[in-house]
Design an enzyme around this catalytic site. Structure first.
Site: not given
Length: 437
Positions: A24-25, A123, A344
């Site tokens: 996906k990324n 998200d 993060m």
């Protein structure tokens, strides 16, 4: 009424072979390279998931020609894209759901000298700032202003981009990718220091070089780009999704299942297999496959001085933040204790209340740290009703539900479908009991 929930009957062992989807990324980066050339770019192993399909829809809406000759293959040709599409309500609506929309800015700025960036969507896992992107574009000679009414940044480089030395304020993957795509057609030499070096970023560099770019230092944090005037079409195959691979390892351990992950892209996984081994999970690398035997128990290790193991995220080649949710849920039935430190994103651990409701022993220390005291299967998790807050937490909750005693319902499964292709069908084929309701 559309199906927006999973009903999961837990407690079933799975068995068989599963193949991870395309990454996906990686897809959200490399698909945008089509905007750098008028020629067609062919992509293989493209995941059929909401986020990727939404990006393709955005490209098609701006008059990029989209062809799907077979499942998993997409051909994109941006011979005459409509840049005015960025002013439309349709763009604002769709881009607000997808952080990947920011990746169109670098290519358009390089090729046309103007672009727009919407405020990030996707998200709700914490602050995701755009400073790295925009400061990098500025170093290349672009200027920007913020349109508060339409909540977007407008970028301008009427005289074209010029090569520069760019020290990124953080090794952001999307920031590196966006600045890199802008730099490949800038005049002169660009050096990007403190660049991200993830496998997906390496894949982007290789594709750009196949299109005629001149990038050296691939795989390091120091990239050198010699600008070129024109790029051409190319063909590219996406890697296996490392987040799916890690998810399946955790799933096998939690459900005491014997699984083989086929074509896992082992050489691109970095320390993912070893991190799960630290949780006591047995796994064997067999060529490009990973075999996980059924395990009655798995014991969390400790540091050499005997102190409690800490698993934390770090830029590549450190552990990816996208798998910390999976590590956390997997540890709930391990023997031993682990601290999960999510550095993060400050909201990514906020799903642990659902696991606690299922019977897990977790202490949420603060927004970034949680201590998991493994139950060692003495007490199974229990099925409950819950809501998926984001992609990775959603699959962590799905794994918990598959291991739990009784029936669970997970609402808002669009969050899971955004990142995982037909996850219910693929797991049901291995013996899971998941139903869309």
């Amino acid at each position: 009424m559309p199906e927006n929930a999973f009903e999961i009957t837990g407690g079933h062992r799975l068995s068989g072979i599963i193949t991870p989807q395309g990454a996906k990324n990686e897809a959200l980066q490399v698909l945008c390279t089509c905007l750098l050339t008028a020629e067609p770019v062919i992509f293989h192993n493209v995941p059929d998931i909401i986020d990727v399909n939404l990006l393709i829809e955005l490209l098609e809406a701006m008059q990029v020609t989209v062809t799907r000759p077979q499942p998993g293959t997409v051909i994109l040709q941006a011979d005459n894209p409509d840049l005015d599409f960025f002013n439309s309500p349709e763009f604002r609506k769709k881009s607000g759901k997808l952080r990947g929309a920011v990746m169109m800015a670098g290519p358009l700025l390089a090729r046309y000298g103007r672009a727009q960036i919407p405020q990030p969507g996707g998200d709700k896992i914490g602050r995701r700032r755009l400073d790295t992107h925009i400061l990098g574009f500025e170093k290349l000679g672009a200027s920007f202003d913020f349109d508060a009414e339409k909540n977007r940044f407008r970028l301008h480089a009427p005289g074209g981009l010029k090569g520069a030395f760019i020290y990124l304020d953080e090794p952001s993957v999307t920031g590196t990718a966006n600045v890199l795509m802008a730099a490949v057609m800038a005049e002169g030499i660009t050096t990007i220091y403190n660049a991200a070096c993830e496998p997906y970023l390496q894949q982007l560099c290789l594709l750009l070089n196949n299109m005629g770019a001149r990038i050296s230092g691939i795989g390091s944090n120091l990239l050198t780009i010699e600008g070129v005037a024109v790029l051409h079409g190319a063909e590219h195959r996406m890697l296996a999704d490392m987040i799916e691979v890690g998810s399946f390892i955790g799933l096998a351990a939690m459900t005491q299942s014997e699984l083989t992950i086929r074509n896992a892209g082992v050489k691109h996984l970095g320390n993912i297999p070893d991190t799960f081994r630290k949780l006591g999970i047995q796994l064997q690398i067999r060529g490009d496959d990973i075999y996980i035997p059924a395990q009655e128990q798995y014991r969390i290790g400790s540091f050499l001085d005997g102190s409690i193991l800490t698993v934390y995220d770090h830029p590549w080649p450190g552990f990816t933040p996208d798998l910390l949710s999976i590590v956390l849920v997997t540890a709930t039935q391990a023997q031993g204790t682990v601290m999960v430190h999510q550095k993060m994103f400050e909201s990514r651990l906020f799903f642990v209340d659902k696991l606690i409701d299922m019977g897990a022993q977790i202490v949420l220390c603060d927004p970034h740290r949680a201590v998991v005291i493994g139950l060692d299967r003495r007490i199974p998790l229990r099925g409950i009703n819950m809501v998926s807050p984001d992609i990775r937490a959603g699959v962590a909750l799905l794994i918990a539900a598959l291991s739990a005693k009784g029936t669970s319902v997970i609402q808002n499964i669009e969050q899971i479908d955004r990142g995982y292709e037909r996850i219910d069908e693929r797991l049901n084929a291995l013996g899971a009991q998941i139903r869309r309701i």
